[in-house]
Write a protein that holds these residues in place. Structure first.
Motif, PDB file in Angstrom:
ATOM      1  N   GLU A   1       0.829  -1.212   0.000  1.00 53.25           N
ATOM      2  CA  GLU A   1       0.000   0.000   0.000  1.00 53.25           C
ATOM      3  C   GLU A   1       0.861   1.259   0.000  1.00 53.25           C
ATOM      4  O   GLU A   1       0.509   2.247  -0.658  1.00 53.25           O
ATOM      5  CB  GLU A   1      -0.936  -0.003   1.225  1.00 53.25           C
ATOM      6  CG  GLU A   1      -1.908   1.170   1.205  1.00 53.25           C
ATOM      7  CD  GLU A   1      -2.986   1.076   2.269  1.00 53.25           C
ATOM      8  OE1 GLU A   1      -2.943   0.146   3.097  1.00 53.25           O
ATOM      9  OE2 GLU A   1      -3.884   1.942   2.273  1.00 53.25           O
TER      10      GLU A   1
ATOM     11  N   SER B   1       0.221   6.395   1.418  1.00 54.22           N
ATOM     12  CA  SER B   1      -1.167   6.009   1.164  1.00 54.22           C
ATOM     13  C   SER B   1      -1.858   5.559   2.447  1.00 54.22           C
ATOM     14  O   SER B   1      -3.037   5.847   2.672  1.00 54.22           O
ATOM     15  CB  SER B   1      -1.221   4.884   0.131  1.00 54.22           C
ATOM     16  OG  SER B   1      -0.745   5.340  -1.116  1.00 54.22           O
TER      17      SER B   1
ATOM     18  N   LYS C   1      -2.627   8.641   4.484  1.00 56.49           N
ATOM     19  CA  LYS C   1      -3.699   9.393   3.850  1.00 56.49           C
ATOM     20  C   LYS C   1      -5.051   8.706   4.084  1.00 56.49           C
ATOM     21  O   LYS C   1      -6.066   9.358   4.356  1.00 56.49           O
ATOM     22  CB  LYS C   1      -3.403   9.514   2.340  1.00 56.49           C
ATOM     23  CG  LYS C   1      -4.497  10.172   1.526  1.00 56.49           C
ATOM     24  CD  LYS C   1      -4.542  11.669   1.733  1.00 56.49           C
ATOM     25  CE  LYS C   1      -5.539  12.328   0.766  1.00 56.49           C
ATOM     26  NZ  LYS C   1      -5.961  13.650   1.247  1.00 56.49           N
ATOM     27  N   ARG C   2      -5.052   7.390   3.954  1.00 55.56           N
ATOM     28  CA  ARG C   2      -6.298   6.638   4.211  1.00 55.56           C
ATOM     29  C   ARG C   2      -6.791   6.878   5.627  1.00 55.56           C
ATOM     30  O   ARG C   2      -7.974   7.151   5.867  1.00 55.56           O
ATOM     31  CB  ARG C   2      -6.073   5.143   3.937  1.00 55.56           C
ATOM     32  CG  ARG C   2      -7.239   4.258   4.293  1.00 55.56           C
ATOM     33  CD  ARG C   2      -7.105   2.833   3.733  1.00 55.56           C
ATOM     34  NE  ARG C   2      -5.876   2.157   4.113  1.00 55.56           N
ATOM     35  CZ  ARG C   2      -5.654   1.555   5.292  1.00 55.56           C
ATOM     36  NH1 ARG C   2      -6.619   1.527   6.221  1.00 55.56           N
ATOM     37  NH2 ARG C   2      -4.501   0.955   5.545  1.00 55.56           N
TER      38      ARG C   2
ATOM     39  N   VAL D   1      -8.308  10.424   5.921  1.00 50.63           N
ATOM     40  CA  VAL D   1      -9.653  10.608   5.368  1.00 50.63           C
ATOM     41  C   VAL D   1     -10.698   9.920   6.243  1.00 50.63           C
ATOM     42  O   VAL D   1     -11.749  10.496   6.553  1.00 50.63           O
ATOM     43  CB  VAL D   1      -9.725  10.084   3.916  1.00 50.63           C
ATOM     44  CG1 VAL D   1     -11.148  10.217   3.380  1.00 50.63           C
ATOM     45  CG2 VAL D   1      -8.738  10.825   3.027  1.00 50.63           C
ATOM     46  N   LEU D   2     -10.392   8.696   6.654  1.00 46.13           N
ATOM     47  CA  LEU D   2     -11.381   7.960   7.459  1.00 46.13           C
ATOM     48  C   LEU D   2     -11.627   8.671   8.791  1.00 46.13           C
ATOM     49  O   LEU D   2     -12.763   8.761   9.260  1.00 46.13           O
ATOM     50  CB  LEU D   2     -10.909   6.515   7.688  1.00 46.13           C
ATOM     51  CG  LEU D   2     -10.796   5.657   6.413  1.00 46.13           C
ATOM     52  CD1 LEU D   2     -10.230   4.276   6.744  1.00 46.13           C
ATOM     53  CD2 LEU D   2     -12.152   5.520   5.719  1.00 46.13           C
TER      54      LEU D   2
ATOM     55  N   LEU E   1      -8.640  -0.929   7.855  1.00 47.56           N
ATOM     56  CA  LEU E   1      -9.976  -0.328   7.830  1.00 47.56           C
ATOM     57  C   LEU E   1     -10.186   0.391   6.508  1.00 47.56           C
ATOM     58  O   LEU E   1      -9.325   1.132   6.045  1.00 47.56           O
ATOM     59  CB  LEU E   1     -10.106   0.667   8.993  1.00 47.56           C
ATOM     60  CG  LEU E   1     -11.493   1.310   9.139  1.00 47.56           C
ATOM     61  CD1 LEU E   1     -12.510   0.281   9.623  1.00 47.56           C
ATOM     62  CD2 LEU E   1     -11.436   2.492  10.113  1.00 47.56           C
ATOM     63  N   ASN E   2     -11.357   0.193   5.938  1.00 48.55           N
ATOM     64  CA  ASN E   2     -11.661   0.892   4.687  1.00 48.55           C
ATOM     65  C   ASN E   2     -12.934   1.728   4.849  1.00 48.55           C
ATOM     66  O   ASN E   2     -13.523   1.799   5.939  1.00 48.55           O
ATOM     67  CB  ASN E   2     -11.770  -0.096   3.520  1.00 48.55           C
ATOM     68  CG  ASN E   2     -12.863  -1.120   3.720  1.00 48.55           C
ATOM     69  OD1 ASN E   2     -13.734  -0.963   4.574  1.00 48.55           O
ATOM     70  ND2 ASN E   2     -12.819  -2.186   2.942  1.00 48.55           N
ATOM     71  N   ALA E   3     -13.339   2.340   3.747  1.00 52.32           N
ATOM     72  CA  ALA E   3     -14.499   3.225   3.800  1.00 52.32           C
ATOM     73  C   ALA E   3     -15.753   2.463   4.226  1.00 52.32           C
ATOM     74  O   ALA E   3     -16.582   2.993   4.978  1.00 52.32           O
ATOM     75  CB  ALA E   3     -14.712   3.893   2.442  1.00 52.32           C
TER      76      ALA E   3
ATOM     77  N   ILE F   1     -15.550  11.101   2.537  1.00 53.93           N
ATOM     78  CA  ILE F   1     -15.117   9.910   1.778  1.00 53.93           C
ATOM     79  C   ILE F   1     -15.146  10.223   0.280  1.00 53.93           C
ATOM     80  O   ILE F   1     -14.234   9.836  -0.467  1.00 53.93           O
ATOM     81  CB  ILE F   1     -16.051   8.711   2.087  1.00 53.93           C
ATOM     82  CG1 ILE F   1     -16.070   8.356   3.572  1.00 53.93           C
ATOM     83  CG2 ILE F   1     -15.682   7.506   1.219  1.00 53.93           C
ATOM     84  CD1 ILE F   1     -14.811   7.778   4.121  1.00 53.93           C
TER      85      ILE F   1
ATOM     86  N   GLY G   1     -12.201  12.048  -0.810  1.00 52.34           N
ATOM     87  CA  GLY G   1     -11.013  11.190  -0.756  1.00 52.34           C
ATOM     88  C   GLY G   1      -9.815  11.891  -0.150  1.00 52.34           C
ATOM     89  O   GLY G   1      -9.868  13.047   0.218  1.00 52.34           O
TER      90      GLY G   1
END
Lengths: 398, 398, 398, 398
Positions: free
Chosen positions: D266, D270, D273-274, D277-278, D360-362, D395, D398
């Protein structure tokens, strides 16, 4: 072409073979660590661990390997400047002594070599010489994983008692617990340590101290105990996180729970008996092989051998050649001959060990013996025939 | 106390031992079945399956066991009223014949008993008698899982050719593929079937038909083929779902992919050679045991024995007693003596089988032989000594 | 950077999300298939499967996907030349009809389009027209996975009864069983089929036929039934192998056992209610989104919608764009709009489906709805705000 | 009926969600610990761990939780009687200070409360007051897991440098590493600690110390370092066993290897950044909810909030009620409000935390926010609408 392709068999003296049930138990999502099932599961380990150790007293759990609890045991009860007696019968007694020395503790080490248990007369003389009872603890190795010697702990207890010496009796049971008979309370052991990855059939990463009221009294007498090692919170937790002084090792707890379930189902006496028969099968084979050849059991007297691991001698470079052959041609990993000579020494290739601890049955053991026979033939190492049949005879009698 | 506690060893003739890599491959979330990785994975199985079967032609995959593709093969190419010839050498030739009969196909079955391969002279006479070439296919069993007989498929091909008979040559390779040498194109086989759970080391639930242009011509000549069995969509799909006529067996595909990876890594010649040595180790032991006792290999001629499974005889009730003993005392499951006599017959307990297919190495095989030796001793079944050493000698030579 | 990194969520209409418990159950060694635990486990599935289907009658298990049991149902009870009536409301009724046609069965198909359930008046007219009762069975689709329509099976039963027509009533419950209420016996269904990979939370590879005495009578009247499909051995086995006409699908049996354990623990009414609430949460969101924009539920009347899958319309190419966006940016896989228009048609990108079947909770559903909202915003697809809060309101009421 | 049935979502601040790939990696047999693959795997972890920490210097690995390496860091470099400065901004700075105190180290603790980062002016005054430079190290908490405060480590470095103080700068990155940006070398950090179970996505049981040459100089100046904690062998091993001072934690090594593979794939930027945003999605929702209601982010200034965990306030007993509701009705486990008030205090039920670290994702985050919205509605806790849409907007951008 390799006859090793298939399910590998690990016959080193730890980590032992991880049961499918144990690996499955680890294959689950992370749990809540504040409340719920994990809290109950963890508390439930305590009585089962004590059952394995044969004690009604206390247990502290650590996220650690076995060497870590060497330090933890000392850190809780022996201050810098105090003294311990270490009868060593292989590699691991020396190791514990080195830890103590590096912690500023005075160490009297008695080296009994690598092929025999401690000589109680010699130990007795050391205790008698300690007129002012400076020796706070005798650090015995129940089974030395390198030499595979088994020490007579009850006899050592009797010796200390007969001499009226107040020293605590400690036992390093990393290699033996759950394999060789061990009964902490009945044998009068004050402190015992073990780790997860051998008889307890759980991946390495947890270790345990079992301790008696006498050891706890020593703990209470300490001026300073490091917060991480302090067993008071761990053995007598007020809050869940105190069991592990912070985040609990969630997946190891799942694994250990399942391993202890398996041990409860089988029963300790049955477990010890199984290890006894399987070890004797290997010894029977080795005795035959060695009748006319270089194969030799490291410990001559069967009464002084562990049922968890067997150390063998096979004239350098034959031991390494045999290990390499069964690995490349049969899918079996045998243990190196740890601690017998230095690794650079040409004699190093004359020693090896067979682990037969934990999740092992007759098929696994006979497979190891069978491929050792094949290796001896393939490598043209002199040996007497009939060894595997002799081993089978031990299995047959049960 | 039981010496069976530990990792169990399954020595039945299928399902075989599932490799850890294969089980791990199945332990993952369900995938998208419309696009992405699964689509590519599935297409990639085709060349690898054909490589295992030794064919440049076609393969159709089914969600099925082996018996299912018996029906599928017939459904695609032989219409009710048409005729097949079935030389049977155990149980499974009879089974395929029964399927054909129940599908309205005319069957000429030649029964060669349970202890010998087909007699080509007898087969030749049947083909010669078929003057008007009604026999559309000869349904040979490459290895019969019950008797463990291995038939000489190239010789059968030559016979058919020499007689100028137009019948297709079929081979049931459920027990043999990935264990005994099989080369579909080189041997002139028109249609071969196999299933996932033996040499392919994947749980039962998938089965395969490999077919030649000649078989495809027969397919094209059929008036009606059931939509589920029709191999046209499966072997020549336009859309992904046609591979399996609907939803793909996602987790079996993961498993099969990993099993084929393992086979590619080892190589077919190495796989066949490994099976050959391991089988000969068992035979060597059995020959010794039987020198002075009731143990007997079901197939006398080694050239006619499968390297995937071995059928043995051991005077009733000794075979069952031995199976029970190694199960209860050693953690090994041996196969029942399928198809030799009826289950109610008292002689039934005089037969058993040893599966030695797939993910098996020298340790696993020698463990089985070692505990069989222990069982013979424990049960006091007469046998000659030195059997395990003889087996080890085969392993040693490699 | 991708916000998709993390645990993926599969929201296609099958396979559904495999529970950890189910995947764990598959992660174990191959078992003995002749005796022992597997035999008992398999027999124990029968009452639990019948409980799920709401029947006291019979079940036959197949190693197959759902399309396979379309064929199996027909093969057991309808001979070539006999006739069935197929009211179709999407894609899958047509599919079953095609299977029947290819099997030589006469089919009367009534196409009710893709946005509505069957019109019972129309079905009634077809039955009335069948004066000589040639129609042997009415093949209803309980839920059509493409259109997400839910048909009123009890009303269809009543219609057939009111008309005094002797046809069997069949229901394709592949998409609905374990999600939408279904009560086979209470509703008077004679034959129902389903598969493992949706409400039954087991990987694709098993499928089931439930059948009544009336269907069994039809079976008994058949002159020829192919040996593989014949449900007599499967539903009334004398020997274990007959359950699956050969080798049992061992690892699927482990999986299905665990999935049924989970269903027993939750209870059918609770399962149906959970599906109902979760589906209504999605519908509530879609209704809001669509108040001022192109989002539209495919089935207008909530009473005619499945709680297992929802088909939606979103002006091409927005549906595909949204699917792609949530896949790339949020870790969610939505289903393609199967069967609405041909794949090459530009309108194809105006349809999608959300699977909400099986192992799904409020977190999973709200996550899907939340990322759809994000996608609509990101792609600037017109929509009304407040949709997720509306969905949350449905969850809040429970 | 419970809408919690389905895949549970763990949103506590560690352990985080274990990726399937990580759990799979642990599901394998125990390896040889003397030679072969494990040895190479372990050595390969070192550069990847250093990459995560942003250092070219050294790392020592411990079988431990995070609290263990608090002790290890001190044991290697600060002798009893020496002094450290601890600016605390929640619970964990206090914890580290307590460890130091119990180890006989002099501690100057500055308490910045539970709602703000450290005030550099105040820290500066403490350093200026330390004229004779007794302060050997400043023990900063990068992110305090209880308050969710994020401290400005580069600014602290600049302060120390500007004042010309020779103290080492330490950072507790247990909660932050792999979530919040951290660049050890670029930021001039001398020693950083972390543990496996948060951003590193590995079960609890391993912890790490990263250290600079300056910290190593401190180590070399120590008279006594306990053998277990001594990082010299661990960071500069001559033999494999020295990595872990004994038996290696085999299965954790498998897990960590896979987790680091995922992080490499990843990329750190990144990943950060993920997380950013989350976290902002959650904050956006909380800001809306709290516009007219009791919901409040614990840390007012977004620049001072962690992206790994968010601490929230919701008037007692609403916080606990909300946690209980989403657990019982939606399958989500939120974190308790650790360290804000004593557990017995009635106000305790007014705090909770959301973990949003690691795998963890969106979908996962929006699911949590969505069910919090449902819970607020169900419990009739006052809140402003539109919160989930606001989160979706974050989300979407982004």
């Amino acid at each position: 072409m390799s006859l090793a392709n298939g399910r590998s068999h690990l016959a080193i003296p730890g980590p032992s073979i991880m049961p499918d049930r144990v690996l499955q138990a680890m294959h689950q999502p992370a749990p809540n660590i504040y409340e719920g099932a994990l809290v109950e599961l963890t508390a439930g380990l305590v009585p089962d661990l004590k059952w394995v150790a044969g004690t009604e007293h206390h247990v502290a759990m650590y996220i650690s390997n076995g060497h870590g609890v060497w330090e933890a045991a000392l850190a809780n009860t022996v201050a810098p400047g105090e003294k311990v007696l270490v009868p060593s019968c292989g590699r691991f007694g020396h190791g514990w002594a080195e830890f103590a020395t590096r912690m500023g503790i005075e160490v009297e080490l008695i080296d009994f070599g690598k092929r025999a248990p401690m000589d109680l007369e010699v130990v007795g003389r050391a205790l008698e010489a300690d007129k002012d009872h400076k020796i706070k603890a005798v650090l015995a190795t129940h089974v030395d994983t390198s030499s595979s010697v088994l020490n007579d702990i009850p006899a050592l207890r009797k010796l200390i008692d007969d001499l009226g010496h107040p020293a605590m009796l400690w036992a390093d049971c990393v290699a033996s617990m759950g394999c060789d008979r061990f009964e902490m309370d009945a044998w009068g052991v004050d402190l015992a340590i073990t780790a997860s990855q051998k008889g307890l059939m759980t991946p390495p990463g947890m270790a345990f101290i079992f301790f008696s009221p006498k050891a706890q009294a020593a703990r209470e007498g300490m001026k300073m105990v490091s917060p991480h090692w302090d067993w008071n919170a761990r053995a007598f937790p007020q809050m869940f996180y105190e069991f592990f002084g912070g985040t609990a090792p969630t997946h190891h707890l799942f694994a250990l729970r399942e391993a202890l379930n398996m041990m409860r189902e089988e029963g300790l006496e049955s477990i010890w008996k199984r290890h006894d028969v399987l070890a004797r099968a290997l010894w029977a084979a080795a005795d035959v092989w060695g009748q006319d050849g270089p194969m030799e059991l490291n410990i001559a007297d069967p009464a002084c051998r562990s049922r968890a691991v067997t150390s063998l001698r096979l004239e350098s470079p034959n031991a390494t050649a045999l290990r390499d052959w069964v690995s490349a041609n049969a899918g079996v990993t045998l243990g190196i001959g740890l601690g017998m000579v230095e690794m650079g020494d040409p004699a190093w290739h004359g020693f090896f060990r067979v682990g037969h601890m934990g999740h092992l049955n007759a098929h696994g053991m006979m497979g190891v013996i069978g491929v050792m026979e094949a290796g001896l033939q393939a490598l043209q190492i002199p040996h007497t025939g009939g060894a595997v049949a002799a081993a089978a005879g031990v299995i047959a009698k049960g």
